[in-house]
Design an enzyme around this catalytic site. Structure first.
Site, PDB file in Angstrom:
ATOM      1  N   MET A  62       0.847  -1.193   0.000  1.00 32.81           N
ATOM      2  CA  MET A  62       0.000   0.000   0.000  1.00 32.81           C
ATOM      3  C   MET A  62       0.888   1.251   0.000  1.00 32.81           C
ATOM      4  O   MET A  62       0.709   2.159  -0.797  1.00 32.81           O
ATOM      5  CB  MET A  62      -0.877   0.029   1.263  1.00 32.81           C
ATOM      6  N   ALA A  84     -10.313   8.349  -4.047  1.00 32.72           N
ATOM      7  CA  ALA A  84     -10.323   7.082  -3.305  1.00 32.72           C
ATOM      8  C   ALA A  84     -11.193   6.033  -3.997  1.00 32.72           C
ATOM      9  O   ALA A  84     -11.001   4.833  -3.802  1.00 32.72           O
ATOM     10  CB  ALA A  84     -10.828   7.318  -1.883  1.00 32.72           C
ATOM     11  N   GLU A 143      -0.688   8.914  15.287  1.00 32.07           N
ATOM     12  CA  GLU A 143      -1.448  10.142  14.989  1.00 32.07           C
ATOM     13  C   GLU A 143      -2.697   9.808  14.164  1.00 32.07           C
ATOM     14  O   GLU A 143      -3.769  10.372  14.392  1.00 32.07           O
ATOM     15  CB  GLU A 143      -0.560  11.145  14.222  1.00 32.07           C
ATOM     16  N   PHE A 172       8.828   0.106   2.064  1.00 34.61           N
ATOM     17  CA  PHE A 172       8.652  -0.448   3.418  1.00 34.61           C
ATOM     18  C   PHE A 172       7.794  -1.718   3.393  1.00 34.61           C
ATOM     19  O   PHE A 172       7.038  -1.959   4.331  1.00 34.61           O
ATOM     20  CB  PHE A 172       7.986   0.556   4.367  1.00 34.61           C
ATOM     21  N   GLN A 179      -8.690  -5.524  11.023  1.00 35.34           N
ATOM     22  CA  GLN A 179      -7.995  -6.786  11.356  1.00 35.34           C
ATOM     23  C   GLN A 179      -6.491  -6.551  11.486  1.00 35.34           C
ATOM     24  O   GLN A 179      -5.844  -7.106  12.374  1.00 35.34           O
ATOM     25  CB  GLN A 179      -8.276  -7.850  10.295  1.00 35.34           C
ATOM     26  N   GLU A 180      -5.944  -5.696  10.621  1.00 28.66           N
ATOM     27  CA  GLU A 180      -4.514  -5.391  10.709  1.00 28.66           C
ATOM     28  C   GLU A 180      -4.210  -4.732  12.056  1.00 28.66           C
ATOM     29  O   GLU A 180      -3.202  -5.022  12.709  1.00 28.66           O
ATOM     30  CB  GLU A 180      -4.119  -4.466   9.555  1.00 28.66           C
TER      31      GLU A 180
HETATM   32  C1  LIG Z   1       9.265  -1.903   9.109  1.00 28.06           C
HETATM   33  C2  LIG Z   1       8.068  -1.433   8.344  1.00 28.06           C
HETATM   34  C3  LIG Z   1       7.235  -2.353   7.732  1.00 28.06           C
HETATM   35  C4  LIG Z   1       6.130  -1.928   6.982  1.00 28.06           C
HETATM   36  N1  LIG Z   1       5.368  -2.837   6.304  1.00 28.06           N
HETATM   37  C5  LIG Z   1       4.448  -2.384   5.403  1.00 28.06           C
HETATM   38  C6  LIG Z   1       3.785  -3.302   4.525  1.00 28.06           C
HETATM   39  O1  LIG Z   1       3.990  -4.527   4.592  1.00 28.06           O
HETATM   40  N2  LIG Z   1       2.925  -2.794   3.601  1.00 28.06           N
HETATM   41  C7  LIG Z   1       2.668  -1.461   3.499  1.00 28.06           C
HETATM   42  O2  LIG Z   1       1.894  -1.064   2.622  1.00 28.06           O
HETATM   43  N3  LIG Z   1       3.273  -0.557   4.320  1.00 28.06           N
HETATM   44  C8  LIG Z   1       4.165  -0.995   5.256  1.00 28.06           C
HETATM   45  N4  LIG Z   1       4.805  -0.090   6.069  1.00 28.06           N
HETATM   46  C9  LIG Z   1       4.522   1.319   5.916  1.00 28.06           C
HETATM   47  C10 LIG Z   1       3.802   1.956   7.103  1.00 28.06           C
HETATM   48  O3  LIG Z   1       2.480   1.502   7.177  1.00 28.06           O
HETATM   49  C11 LIG Z   1       3.932   3.471   6.923  1.00 28.06           C
HETATM   50  O4  LIG Z   1       5.287   3.807   7.216  1.00 28.06           O
HETATM   51  C12 LIG Z   1       2.990   4.267   7.785  1.00 28.06           C
HETATM   52  O5  LIG Z   1       1.664   4.082   7.371  1.00 28.06           O
HETATM   53  C13 LIG Z   1       3.309   5.765   7.758  1.00 28.06           C
HETATM   54  O6  LIG Z   1       3.438   6.230   6.446  1.00 28.06           O
HETATM   55  P1  LIG Z   1       4.738   7.082   6.043  1.00 28.06           P
HETATM   56  O7  LIG Z   1       5.930   6.356   6.493  1.00 28.06           O
HETATM   57  O8  LIG Z   1       4.638   7.427   4.614  1.00 28.06           O
HETATM   58  O9  LIG Z   1       4.631   8.399   6.916  1.00 28.06           O
HETATM   59  P2  LIG Z   1       3.805   9.709   6.524  1.00 28.06           P
HETATM   60  O10 LIG Z   1       2.460   9.337   6.069  1.00 28.06           O
HETATM   61  O11 LIG Z   1       4.648  10.567   5.654  1.00 28.06           O
HETATM   62  O12 LIG Z   1       3.694  10.399   7.964  1.00 28.06           O
HETATM   63  C14 LIG Z   1       4.806  11.073   8.559  1.00 28.06           C
HETATM   64  C15 LIG Z   1       4.365  11.598   9.933  1.00 28.06           C
HETATM   65  O13 LIG Z   1       3.268  12.492   9.760  1.00 28.06           O
HETATM   66  C16 LIG Z   1       2.201  12.075  10.579  1.00 28.06           C
HETATM   67  N5  LIG Z   1       0.913  12.386   9.954  1.00 28.06           N
HETATM   68  C17 LIG Z   1       0.480  12.035   8.710  1.00 28.06           C
HETATM   69  N6  LIG Z   1      -0.778  12.456   8.534  1.00 28.06           N
HETATM   70  C18 LIG Z   1      -1.148  13.068   9.692  1.00 28.06           C
HETATM   71  C19 LIG Z   1      -2.331  13.710  10.147  1.00 28.06           C
HETATM   72  N7  LIG Z   1      -3.420  13.786   9.360  1.00 28.06           N
HETATM   73  N8  LIG Z   1      -2.355  14.230  11.398  1.00 28.06           N
HETATM   74  C20 LIG Z   1      -1.272  14.152  12.189  1.00 28.06           C
HETATM   75  N9  LIG Z   1      -0.119  13.546  11.820  1.00 28.06           N
HETATM   76  C21 LIG Z   1      -0.070  13.025  10.589  1.00 28.06           C
HETATM   77  C22 LIG Z   1       2.370  10.566  10.733  1.00 28.06           C
HETATM   78  O14 LIG Z   1       1.688  10.101  11.869  1.00 28.06           O
HETATM   79  C23 LIG Z   1       3.873  10.477  10.862  1.00 28.06           C
HETATM   80  O15 LIG Z   1       4.240  10.752  12.194  1.00 28.06           O
HETATM   81  C24 LIG Z   1       5.858  -0.530   6.882  1.00 28.06           C
HETATM   82  C25 LIG Z   1       6.685   0.400   7.536  1.00 28.06           C
HETATM   83  C26 LIG Z   1       7.787  -0.031   8.241  1.00 28.06           C
HETATM   84  C27 LIG Z   1       8.680   1.005   8.874  1.00 28.06           C
END
Ligand SMILES: Cc1cc2nc3c(=O)[nH]c(=O)nc-3n(C[C@H](O)[C@H](O)[C@H](O)COP(=O)(O)OP(=O)(O)OC[C@H]3O[C@@H](n4cnc5c(N)ncnc54)[C@H](O)[C@@H]3O)c2cc1C
Length: 381
Positions: free
Chosen positions: A127, A180, A369, A158, A243-244
């Protein structure tokens, strides 16, 4: 506090999962860490033990159980050992199951599920993109229809199991005009021309889990690999995120419980100033407070497990469970590192690894968040 969420059938499966960890993971953990991988043989063994296809119908080689408590009990054993083990299994066998079992047509079921249940078909879900993960509706990977195929372009990052997966469920934009409502899910298979993987990402913790970048360059994906309904991919993902998140909550509290238990034992043995360190009032009170927090949190998680097994868990309650367990887990692990003193900072100690491994639980599966945002919205704010 005594727990009442599981019956003897669940506890029997717990023993199978525990033995699997003790025989096939625990003795080899150092090697997995050195190799930065959990080898496929381990998952094939999990398949033989019936731990991979719990939600897969019996006709396709699974257990066909419609009771999420079986997944929860396995999660507790695997994640109670390590975050990496719990999350690699969790993505493949729990998070992806509703997509591969619930959204697939008969032909896809026959093609994918038998090997999915044995571990011969290992899976990931893509995703998150380099441009952002929290705002899923803004994803940029595209799939454009071309006859009986879709042409996929973009990238994901990731992605847990991303390096080793045989099948990746990929979210892509199929109708740019609909936001969406223009996202669909595709099964992208290893070996498809144009599908490549980047390096294994170098993480702060969980070195043994494979987390990768995925690239799609004009990948021709047959329409037969469309999972679920065209343009309803976002709705499918939103439905299954509960579920996740409850799965993530079960992992969080299981690891916190396991490391806290180990730490209490350590503080009974380790002496300073002629007395076990756990008997100093500061440490005793800290351990008492953490035990109370963990047990009270577990009670909420158990309610959520039961609700999910009855298909009644709301997305907001799943978010609450995920938010609080990640936070309590962080508090517990940090305190446990402190109680282990210098040993708590040594990688050979589970407590040190758990502390590093678990930091991400406040970020993945929806950051804290985003959990607060969901809960806040439910308050009408
Ligand atoms: C080890 C690891 C494994 C993972 N495995 C998977 C996987 O298998 N499949 C998959 O699809 N993804 C996976 N992920 C991705 C993970 O779900 C995302 O890192 C996470 O959803 C956050 O997205 P981002 O890193 O792009 O941060 P961003 O979306 O850029 O967010 C950065 C910061 O801004 C904050 N923020 C964003 N929007 C808001 C808001 N509206 N209000 C306040 N704060 C906000 C966030 O909370 C965060 O602190 C994995 C990540 C890691 C590190």
């Amino acid at each position: 506090m005594e727990r009442h969420v599981y019956n003897e059938d669940h506890e029997a499966l717990r023993l199978v999962a525990r033995e699997f960890v003790d025989r096939h993971v625990r003795p080899n953990e150092e090697q997995f860490i050195a190799d930065k991988a959990i080898p496929r043989e381990v998952w094939l063994e999990a398949g033989k033990q019936g731990l991979l296809g719990l939600q897969v119908p019996e006709e396709f080689g699974g257990a066909g159980v419609d009771d999420w408590r079986f997944s929860a009990v396995v999660t507790e054993e695997l994640a109670g050992f390590s975050v990496a083990l719990g999350s690699c299994w969790g993505i493949n066998s729990d998070i992806n199951a509703p997509y591969l079992v619930g959204l697939t047509n008969d032909e896809q079921k026959a093609r994918w599920l038998p090997k999915y249940a044995t571990g011969e078909l290992w899976t990931a879900i893509g995703m998150t993109e380099p441009g952002g993960g929290s705002d899923l509706a803004a994803l940029k990977t595209t799939a454009v229809r071309d006859g009986d195929d879709w042409i996929l372009n973009g990238s994901k990052t990731f992605i847990t199991n991303g390096y080793s997966a045989d099948l990746v469920i990929v979210a892509a934009r199929t109708d740019p005009s609909k936001g969406a409502k223009g996202i669909s899910l595709f099964g992208v298979e290893a070996g498809m021309a144009g599908f490549s993987r980047g390096r294994k990402l170098d993480k702060v913790g969980q070195p043994e889990s494979d987390t990768a970048e995925l690239f799609f360059e004009n990948v021709r994906v047959p329409n037969a690999n469309l999972i679920g309904t065209e343009n309803l991919g976002f709705i499918h993902m939103m439905k299954h995120l509960a579920q996740e998140r409850i799965g993530s909550a079960v992992c969080n509290i299981a690891l916190a419980t396991s490391i806290l238990k180990e730490t209490i034992e350590y503080t009974k043995e380790r002496k300073a100033f002629g007395a076990p360190i756990g008997t100093f009032q500061h440490n005793k009170f800290k351990l008492a407070e953490l035990t109370a927090k963990v047990e009270v949190t577990q009670a909420f998680v158990d309610q959520a497990i039961t609700a999910h097994a009855e298909h009644k868990l709301s997305a907001v309650d799943a978010a609450k469970a995920k938010l609080i367990t990640a936070s309590i887990q962080g508090e517990v692990l940090d305190a446990c590192v402190q109680l282990f003193g210098g040993y708590g900072y040594m990688n050979e100690y589970r407590v040190a690894r758990a502390w590093k491994d678990a930091r991400v639980t406040r970020i993945w599966a929806g950051s804290e968040e985003i959990m607060k945002e969901l809960i806040g919205r439910d308050l009408g704010l």
